[in-house]
Write a protein that holds these residues in place. Structure first.
Motif, PDB file in Angstrom:
ATOM      1  N   CYS A  29       0.727  -1.094  -0.190  1.00 19.80           N
ATOM      2  CA  CYS A  29       0.284  -0.022  -0.081  1.00 19.80           C
ATOM      3  C   CYS A  29       0.922   1.022   0.440  1.00 19.80           C
ATOM      4  CB  CYS A  29      -0.570   0.243   1.320  1.00 19.80           C
ATOM      5  SG  CYS A  29      -2.560  -0.930   1.335  1.00 19.80           S
ATOM      6  N   VAL A  86      -3.155   1.919   6.780  1.00 15.37           N
ATOM      7  CA  VAL A  86      -2.616   1.174   6.493  1.00 15.37           C
ATOM      8  C   VAL A  86      -1.090   1.066   7.241  1.00 15.37           C
ATOM      9  CG1 VAL A  86      -0.043   0.611   5.158  1.00 15.37           C
ATOM     10  CG2 VAL A  86      -2.082   2.042   4.071  1.00 15.37           C
ATOM     11  N   ILE A 140      -5.807   4.270  -2.706  1.00 15.40           N
ATOM     12  CA  ILE A 140      -5.792   3.163  -2.511  1.00 15.40           C
ATOM     13  C   ILE A 140      -6.939   2.473  -2.430  1.00 15.40           C
ATOM     14  CG2 ILE A 140      -4.922   1.404  -0.210  1.00 15.40           C
ATOM     15  CD1 ILE A 140      -3.180   3.267   0.640  1.00 15.40           C
TER      16      ILE A 140
END
Length: 604
Positions: free
Chosen positions: A330, A353, A428
């Motif tokens: 990510c 993340v 993302i």
């Protein structure tokens, strides 16, 4: 018996079948329509989970559920027992998580490669003979190398070629060993080898397995290739190649002292290089070497406790290592880099993340309440109970390095080292977050309920991870490691350089081989060039002058003279010869033929 015979299957759906079928189907689809067909990616993993759970719930014991007869050999593609089932169990779960994580990728080539790769892993786990194992073993290599190449960079292309050369090397050892074993014993059966009765062909097979296990010094392909793979490809690769190798080592080579010592070397070696690395994916790659070392060491010791510890740690490792690669993936997807020197200050900008990564980080570090604690301590405790004190201490020391590099250093410099980071971030996709979320919950669930994992293990042992001593020991190690990093955080920042280990030796050997071939070739070429310049070129020039003279004086002279005669002197004669009557031409041809015949007769 020759030819292909039907599969002898009794209520057994091989988990590899769905992935193989999907790989074929994807070949006929279009990348532009991936929003429609991408949901097909989840079908084989779900089928695999259903098939494996059904087998796990059966109490039939070890059995051979599927065979395939081909060219006079019986391929056992469905050997099922507790050892194969625990690996198939986590393979099925991780394949679903990885495909969820990869749902946003429109490149069907990546998904085809992943399908072949996962199918090869399942086929290896259920293989009952070496011939079947070799086929699926090589299928894994083919699928995984494309997960490197498909990133499409010059670095990934070079790393992919080095990767496939290593696996060809290992595959050749495996092939030579199984052929020599068949010649000596008359069977391809994949059975356990006792250390005291191992023969030369068994050690050839063992070398082939150790290449895939990233056994030091045969490990350089892993930290070289994994960081260059596609973002989603690295998630797949972190789960299957080395853990399949752990499975075959547990199946065939338990109790080998070489593995016990070599496993500890792997633990310490991988941790050392991870501590000094800058690229986040290379750090995680070196920690695969280190963590697999725990498993290899447990298999080498060979007691029921350490074998269960190795298998449990393989199960836990697949989940938390996949989570760590998803977190770093990510970062790479959003920022475009995985270098710690270019990251930092991202905790507030990528909080999910950061949370997902930290779950994986504390899991791999063996923190209580997470899956790494309930698996790693089993191996260490088993080593101590079997009087391998030095091996247990080495694994404890490696645990300190693991927490230092993956649990503290990497997240600190990736998320917190800078007060602020204004670098542009790419959004993302939701599915990447979902994959991380599922892995995080599983890491926590197994840590809280270790019995859910222990009941899958192949050997019946009694082990309680949450004892006061284990908790105190883990807390002291993690606490003092964190304190040491805090005190030294300003003097151990990462450096933007790449560290070479044994791949430096391999590259030196490669350059030496190139020189060995090119220097004599260049010398011969220089000699030939000199000979050609002094003799060959002069001869060609003389021949050219001769042909030029012949062309100018003979051919052109005759033709030009004839044309001139026709134009100046014989134009009327030639015109009279062109009567237009075929009988005249035939008569002339016959006359010429007779003339030739008479000449040949006289000459004879």
């Amino acid at each position: 018996m020759t030819g292909l015979e039907p599969l002898g299957i009794h209520f057994f759906l091989h988990p590899a079948i769905g992935f193989l079928v999907l790989a074929v189907v994807l070949a006929f689809l279009n990348n532009n329509h991936y929003q429609k067909w991408r949901w097909l990616l989840l079908l084989p993993p779900v089928m695999a989970i259903v098939a494996v759970v059904a087998l796990t719930m059966s109490n039939s014991g070890p059995r051979d559920l599927a065979t395939l007869s081909y060219l006079g050999q019986t391929l056992h593609v469905g050997r099922v027992d507790t050892l194969s089932l625990v690996f198939a169990h986590v393979f099925a779960i991780q394949s679903l998580i990885a495909f969820i994580y990869a749902l946003h990728v429109p490149d069907r080539a990546q998904h085809m490669a992943a399908c072949l790769y996962v199918a090869g892993a399942f086929g290896s786990v259920f293989a009952g003979d070496y011939l079947t194992l070799f086929i699926f073993w090589e299928l894994m290599s083919i699928g995984s190398v494309f997960l490197v190449w498909l990133r499409g960079t010059s670095a990934s292309t070079a790393a992919g070629f080095r990767y496939i050369l290593f696996h060809i090397f290992g595959g050749l050892f495996l092939l030579a060993g199984l052929i020599l074993r068949h010649a000596a014993l008359g069977t391809f059966a994949f059975t356990a080898v006792a250390p005291e009765s191992a023969r030369y062909f068994d050690y050839l097979i063992l070398v082939g397995f150790l290449v895939n296990a990233a056994f030091v010094p045969l490990h350089a392909w892993l930290p070289d290739a994994y960081p260059e793979a596609t973002i989603t490809g690295a998630v797949f690769m972190s789960a299957f190649t080395t853990k399949t190798a752990v499975y075959v080592l547990a199946r065939g080579f338990a109790g080998f002292e070489l593995l016990a010592i070599g496993g500890c070397v792997m633990c310490l070696y991988g941790v050392f290089y991870a501590t000094i690395e800058n690229n986040a994916r290379r750090i995680l790659s070196y920690h695969i070497v280190s963590q697999v070392g725990y498993m290899v060491c447990g298999i080498g010791i060979g007691t029921a406790m350490t074998m269960d510890g190795a298998v449990a740690h393989a199960y836990a490792h697949i989940l938390y290592k996949g989570l760590l690669f998803m977190g770093v993936g990510c970062l790479l997807y959003s920022t475009g880099t995985a270098k710690l020197t270019e990251l930092g200050g991202l905790a507030s900008r990528l909080p999910l993340v950061m949370i997902g990564y930290m779950v994986g980080a504390v899991s791999i570090s063996g923190m209580p309440l997470f899956n790494g604690f309930v698996s790693k301590t089993m191996t260490i405790a088993g080593a101590a109970e079997s009087h391998h004190t030095w091996l247990a201490l080495a694994m404890e020391l490696a645990a300190v390095g693991t927490f230092l590099s993956v649990g503290i250093k990497l997240p600190y410099f990736a998320f917190w080292a800078k007060p602020k980071n204004d670098m542009p971030l790419r959004p993302i996709p939701w599915n990447m977050y979902l994959g991380m979320g599922i892995s995080s919950l599983l890491c926590l669930f197994i840590g809280l309920f270790p019995g859910s994992l222990y009941k899958l293990l192949p050997f019946p042992v009694e082990y309680t991870p949450y004892t006061p001593w284990h908790l105190l020991q883990s807390s002291l190690l993690l606490g003092f490691t964190g304190l040491g990093f805090y005190l030294m955080r300003r003097i151990i920042p990462p450096h933007p350089s790449r560290n070479l280990d044994f791949d430096f030796l391999y590259r030196a050997i490669g350059r030496g081989f190139v020189k060995l071939v090119s220097v004599p070739t260049a010398a011969v070429d220089n000699i030939w060039g000199e000979v050609y310049a002094r003799i060959g070129l002069r001869g060609l020039l003389s021949f050219g002058r001769g042909t030029n003279f012949f062309d100018g004086k003979v051919i052109d002279g005759v033709l030009d003279g004839t044309a001139r005669a026709v134009r100046e002197d014989g134009g009327a004669t030639v015109a009279r010869a062109q009567t237009g009557r075929i009988q005249d031409y035939l008569a002339a041809a016959v006359a010429m033929g007779l003339l030739v015949f008479v000449i040949l007769w006289l000459v004879k």
